[in-house]
Design an enzyme around this catalytic site. Structure first.
Site, PDB file in Angstrom:
ATOM      1  N   GLU A 216      12.204   2.036  14.193  1.00 17.77           N
ATOM      2  CA  GLU A 216      11.294   3.117  13.810  1.00 17.77           C
ATOM      3  C   GLU A 216      10.084   3.077  14.722  1.00 17.77           C
ATOM      4  OE1 GLU A 216      10.103   2.492   9.712  1.00 17.77           O
ATOM      5  OE2 GLU A 216      10.000   0.328  10.003  1.00 17.77           O
TER       6      GLU A 216
ATOM      7  N   ARG B  90      -6.503 -20.439  -2.652  1.00 23.44           N
ATOM      8  CA  ARG B  90      -5.562 -20.284  -1.554  1.00 23.44           C
ATOM      9  C   ARG B  90      -4.401 -21.252  -1.708  1.00 23.44           C
ATOM     10  NH1 ARG B  90      -3.642 -21.496   3.349  1.00 23.44           N
ATOM     11  NH2 ARG B  90      -3.586 -19.833   4.938  1.00 23.44           N
TER      12      ARG B  90
ATOM     13  N   ARG C 170       8.156   4.949  -4.422  1.00 22.32           N
ATOM     14  CA  ARG C 170       8.210   3.894  -3.413  1.00 22.32           C
ATOM     15  C   ARG C 170       7.195   2.792  -3.706  1.00 22.32           C
ATOM     16  NH1 ARG C 170       7.574   5.540   2.798  1.00 22.32           N
ATOM     17  NH2 ARG C 170       5.402   5.840   2.118  1.00 22.32           N
TER      18      ARG C 170
ATOM     19  N   TYR D 133       0.842  -1.197   0.000  1.00 23.29           N
ATOM     20  CA  TYR D 133       0.000   0.000   0.000  1.00 23.29           C
ATOM     21  C   TYR D 133       0.871   1.240   0.000  1.00 23.29           C
ATOM     22  CZ  TYR D 133       0.753   1.033   5.005  1.00 23.29           C
ATOM     23  OH  TYR D 133       1.298   1.363   6.214  1.00 23.29           O
TER      24      TYR D 133
ATOM     25  N   LYS E  41       6.596  -1.698   1.704  1.00 23.57           N
ATOM     26  CA  LYS E  41       5.416  -1.182   2.408  1.00 23.57           C
ATOM     27  C   LYS E  41       4.238  -2.138   2.191  1.00 23.57           C
ATOM     28  CE  LYS E  41       3.061   3.241   3.311  1.00 23.57           C
ATOM     29  NZ  LYS E  41       3.557   3.426   4.691  1.00 23.57           N
TER      30      LYS E  41
END
Length: 288
Positions: free
Chosen positions: A180, A100, A52, A33, A148
């Site tokens: 972080e 799956r 990014r 995301y 991310k």
């Protein structure tokens, strides 16, 4: 008023947008995301977020179905359709719908691309005025934090644990060093005025706001050290702050039970926040 969202090339009312239960984002967390801030109806730091996004997609072998021009157009269009002046655009890209399986589906499986908005007064942030407190917690996330992904369970757990300790957020640490915050980049200002922030690696996300703030600091003659720092260094700092697309620059005034500085937002942190907002407003992307 219902939001208009983007789903796989279509603009839909939010209650009409449906994603399959077999989507790999839902079944496997197989998705990335990105978040872009909107101010005055314009996009902040957009180039960094777009770059990014493409890097994250490349690292996981995901296909982004929009080229650069179409991606930018979609960001402007979602702002216009929702008449948003201030807030956030969330984009999520998954590997798509498949049975799956731990093995990735065929490369020609259509990806799922979603965009939605969240209205927010990004300028008037009480935390920026008062500062926040953080609790130090072990970093138990997976090793590729530079991507991310939507794997946000542990950051959510860390934030909730911090709240249970009376803090606003968590600063995560491993091997004796701060990595972080739960969803932001951590920074400190030493007693002699140096800005210290962790150097980029797989251990943390390459913050877009981080990069812009470091560029601002350098242009104003602030000495920068990109290196890991310890929890003890954080507790002994003159100032501390976090950076993120959703909050810009926010002071940290307490780490665990230790007050940072005089317990109020530091002068340099406040200066960087004001300069960041001014610079981003001057360079924000308006629709063509």
């Amino acid at each position: 008023m219902s939001r208009t969202v983007y789903l796989n090339g279509k603009w839909l009312p939010e209650d009409a947008a449906k994603v399959s239960i077999f989507d790999r984002a839902f079944l496997m967390g197989d998705a990335i995301y990105e978040v872009t801030c909107v101010l005055d109806g314009m996009l902040l730091d957009y180039a960094g977020h777009a770059a990014r996004l493409r890097r994250s997609a490349s690292e996981l072998g995901l296909t982004l179905p929009l080229d650069d021009d179409a991606l930018l157009k979609a960001h402007h269009e979602i702002v216009a359709r929702n008449q948003m002046q201030s807030g956030l655009i969330y984009l999520q890209l998954s590997r798509g719908v498949a049975e799956r399986d731990f093995v990735f589906p065929p490369k020609d499986t259509p990806p799922t691309l979603v965009m939605f908005t969240q209205a927010k007064d990004v300028l008037n942030n009480r935390a920026a005025e008062t500062g926040i407190s953080v609790a130090l917690l072990p970093d138990l996330r997976w090793g590729r934090r530079d991507i991310k992904t939507v794997q946000l369970l542990y950051p959510s757990m860390a934030k909730m644990e911090a709240r249970s300790r009376g803090a606003d957020d968590a600063w995560l640490h491993e091997d004796g060093f701060v990595t972080e915050a739960s969803s932001a980049t951590a920074h400190i200002i030493t007693t002699d005025g140096r800005l210290v922030t962790r150097d980029l690696s797989h251990a943390l996300l390459a913050g877009v706001t981080r990069a812009s703030v470091l560029e601002l600091a350098q242009s104003h003659g602030i000495e920068i050290e990109e290196r890991a720092f310890t929890p003890d260094e954080a507790r002994a700092a003159r100032e501390a702050f976090i950076t993120s697309a959703t909050n810009f620059v926010v002071p940290v005034v307490r780490v665990d039970d230790v007050v940072i500085g005089d317990g109020h937002p530091g002068a340099l942190t406040q200066q960087l926040r004001q300069q960041y907002i001014a610079t981003q407003r001057a360079t924000a992307l308006a629709p063509a």
